[in-house]
Each structure stands twice: as C-alpha cells, then as structure tokens.
Write a protein that holds these residues in place. Structure first.
Motif, PDB file in Angstrom:
ATOM      1  N   UNK A   1      62.636  91.460  67.484  1.00  0.00           N
ATOM      2  CA  UNK A   1      63.877  90.976  68.080  1.00  0.00           C
ATOM      3  C   UNK A   1      64.922  92.071  68.006  1.00  0.00           C
ATOM      4  N   UNK A   2      65.962  91.807  67.218  1.00  0.00           N
ATOM      5  CA  UNK A   2      67.006  92.823  67.018  1.00  0.00           C
ATOM      6  C   UNK A   2      67.014  93.372  65.600  1.00  0.00           C
ATOM      7  N   UNK A   3      66.217  92.773  64.723  1.00  0.00           N
ATOM      8  CA  UNK A   3      66.230  93.158  63.313  1.00  0.00           C
ATOM      9  C   UNK A   3      64.907  93.840  62.966  1.00  0.00           C
ATOM     10  N   UNK A   4      64.954  95.087  62.508  1.00  0.00           N
ATOM     11  CA  UNK A   4      63.703  95.783  62.159  1.00  0.00           C
ATOM     12  C   UNK A   4      63.020  95.168  60.944  1.00  0.00           C
ATOM     13  N   UNK A   5      61.689  95.227  60.976  1.00  0.00           N
ATOM     14  CA  UNK A   5      60.889  94.744  59.860  1.00  0.00           C
ATOM     15  C   UNK A   5      60.451  95.911  58.987  1.00  0.00           C
ATOM     16  N   UNK A   6      59.881  95.577  57.851  1.00  0.00           N
ATOM     17  CA  UNK A   6      59.471  96.573  56.867  1.00  0.00           C
ATOM     18  C   UNK A   6      58.354  97.468  57.388  1.00  0.00           C
ATOM     19  N   UNK A   7      58.289  98.668  56.840  1.00  0.00           N
ATOM     20  CA  UNK A   7      57.118  99.509  57.013  1.00  0.00           C
ATOM     21  C   UNK A   7      56.189  99.261  55.837  1.00  0.00           C
ATOM     22  N   UNK A   8      54.938  99.667  55.975  1.00  0.00           N
ATOM     23  CA  UNK A   8      54.005  99.512  54.861  1.00  0.00           C
ATOM     24  C   UNK A   8      54.381 100.434  53.710  1.00  0.00           C
ATOM     25  N   UNK A   9      54.938 101.580  54.029  1.00  0.00           N
ATOM     26  CA  UNK A   9      55.371 102.492  52.971  1.00  0.00           C
ATOM     27  C   UNK A   9      56.460 101.863  52.112  1.00  0.00           C
ATOM     28  N   UNK A  10      57.437 101.237  52.737  1.00  0.00           N
ATOM     29  CA  UNK A  10      58.500 100.547  51.994  1.00  0.00           C
ATOM     30  C   UNK A  10      57.925  99.387  51.183  1.00  0.00           C
TER      31      UNK A  10
END
Length: 297
Positions: free
Chosen positions: A155-164
């Motif tokens: 949507x408009x909000x980024x999700x986590x990366x696997x590294x994070x």
C-alpha cells in the motif's frame, strides 16, 4: 547395676537395641514423608498460581512520528514509548509465544504479571521505531508477518526486509510468527464478501477452499522457519477471523496457538486457538492503558 526384676542384663540389652531400632525406623519414615508432603504443598501452591495467572495480549500495528497520521492501527512513537515505560514501571514482564504455549499446554510457570506485546502485518516501522524502544527497556514483543508482503510496499507503508527481521530476532527482542502467507484481504463469495481465511470464494467449492487455506498456512510457516531457523508456533488470524476449518488446518500444519482480536485476557482455561487481545490506540496514555488492562482481568 540396679535390679530390673525378672529381666537380666542380656534381656535388657536386647530390649534396648530393639526399641532403638524401632525408633530409628519411625524417624526415617517421618524424614522420608516430610519432603513428599512439602513437595505436594509446593506443587499445590504453584498450581494455584498458574490457575490465577491472567495474561493480557496487547495489539499494535504501525508507528509514526506524525500525530495526524494516527488511527485505530497507528500509534505515535512517543505514545508507544510511554506505554512501554508504564508497563515496565507497573511491574509487567513481557513474554514470548513459546512461553505462552508452554504455559497453556504444560502448565509451565510464567513471571509475575506476564504480558505479551504484539504487532500485526510486519511494517518496517516496527524495526525503525518499536525495536529500539523495546531493546532499551529490556522488553520483547512478537511481530506477525504477512509473509508475501516482506520486502514490499503493498500500500503506502513499507514492510520489513528479511535482514531487518533477522536482526531483531537474533537480538532476542522480537519474536517472529505468522499472520498468513497471503490471506490478509477480503474475497467475494457467492452471496457477499468476507475475510479470505474464512470465506469460500465464488469460484471455489469447499474442498478447493480448504486446500487454499492449507497451502497458505503451510507456506507461511515453512518460509519463516527457513529464514530464521526457528519453530513457528502461532498463527494470528487476519481481521481476527477464524472458524473450525481454519483451526483444524492450523493444528494439522503444526501451529500450537491462534490469536484473534476478540477483547479480553487469557488464562490457563483459555482455548489455545482462540486467544484474546486488546487493541491499543493512540488516545490511551500510559495510565489509561494500565486501567484498560486491569479492566480485562
């Protein structure tokens, strides 16, 4: 030696030895019984504490630094820090999904005033804002990932990366569990629409629907376990929507807990697949949140 009537010295010696032996046996019996009695009392006391334990589960989603962006699922960073500090000052101890599982299934004791902090969906703000606060306070929480949204901005909000995600998990601050692979949406049925997890699509029959749910829950669990080298024990239902089919599939695919959005607290008598939560909103200051929690118990 003083006269002992008809009893001679030899008889008296035998009588003394016999009496002493009996006394020693009785003493040993008392000694052996006492620990068992004490252990029984201790176990009874521990069971009493377990039966009396109430476990609130708090629900968050996204965090922002901008007051005007708050909503029923978005809390400011400042407010979240106030909430966590209030909980810590009030003596609450954060626990993990694994601890809750062992409590519900094996009666394992929990710390005094246990509480779970949970975050649905897997937004990057969990890493940027919530993670440092929890780490500083020595607290932990659980993030429930919509696995297919990892590394994306659906949507408009980024999700986590696997590294994070891996960093937070390895630090022991954030546990990571499942919010499905890709079932966080509404689907059309023959007559209406509803949450994908509990709705038979208009082009599906019951068998196809069940296979879709089984594939989703299995895929989510396997990917998280592969990425983090840990067991996934919890499924958190999108929109809190579940039914007996979903619960049975969750059990079959290896989940041990299921979490809803039904308001309430949890105890040793709670259904492991219908656990309750409290959605935390930005309007709650620290004192209000504590009052809300106490009102659940």
């Amino acid at each position: 030696m003083e006269y002992m009537g008809d009893c001679n010295v030899g008889d008296f010696f035998k009588w003394s030895v016999l009496t002493g032996s009996i006394f020693a046996v009785l003493l040993m019996m008392v000694s052996f019984d006492s620990p068992r009695e004490n252990n029984s009392l201790e176990a009874s006391a521990n069971m009493h504490l377990i039966n009396d334990t109430e476990i609130p589960i708090l629900m968050y989603h996204h965090f922002t630094e901008i007051e005007s962006e708050t909503s029923s699922t978005t809390v400011t960073v400042e407010r979240f820090e106030e909430h966590m500090s209030a909980l810590k000052d009030a003596g609450y101890n954060t626990i993990t999904d694994d601890q809750l599982y062992r409590f519900l299934h094996f009666d394992e004791a929990l710390p005094e005033k246990p509480i779970m902090i949970t975050m649905d969906d897997g937004y990057e703000s969990n890493y940027i804002h919530a993670y440092p606060i929890l780490k500083e306070l020595g607290m932990n929480a659980t993030i429930y990932l919509v696995v297919n949204d990892q590394e994306k901005t659906p949507g408009t909000i980024p999700h986590l990366t696997w590294e994070q995600t891996k960093e937070m998990y390895k630090a022991g601050v954030m546990d990571i569990q499942s919010h499905t692979f890709d079932s966080h949406y509404y689907i059309e049925s023959e007559t209406d629409e509803g949450p994908a997890l509990i709705t038979i699509g208009k082009n599906e029959d019951k068998e196809v629907y069940l296979e879709r749910i089984r594939k989703d829950l299995t895929q989510s669990k396997k990917i998280i376990e592969s990425q983090l080298q840990k067991e996934v024990v919890t499924i958190t239902y999108p929109y809190g929507a579940t039914n007996e089919d979903v619960i049975n599939i969750a059990k079959e695919t290896g989940y041990k807990l299921g979490i809803t959005v039904q308001i309430g607290t949890n105890n040793s008598e709670s259904s492991p697949f219908k656990l309750k939560r409290l959605n935390v909103i930005n309007q709650y200051d620290g004192g209000t949140l504590l009052n809300k929690i106490e009102g659940l118990e």
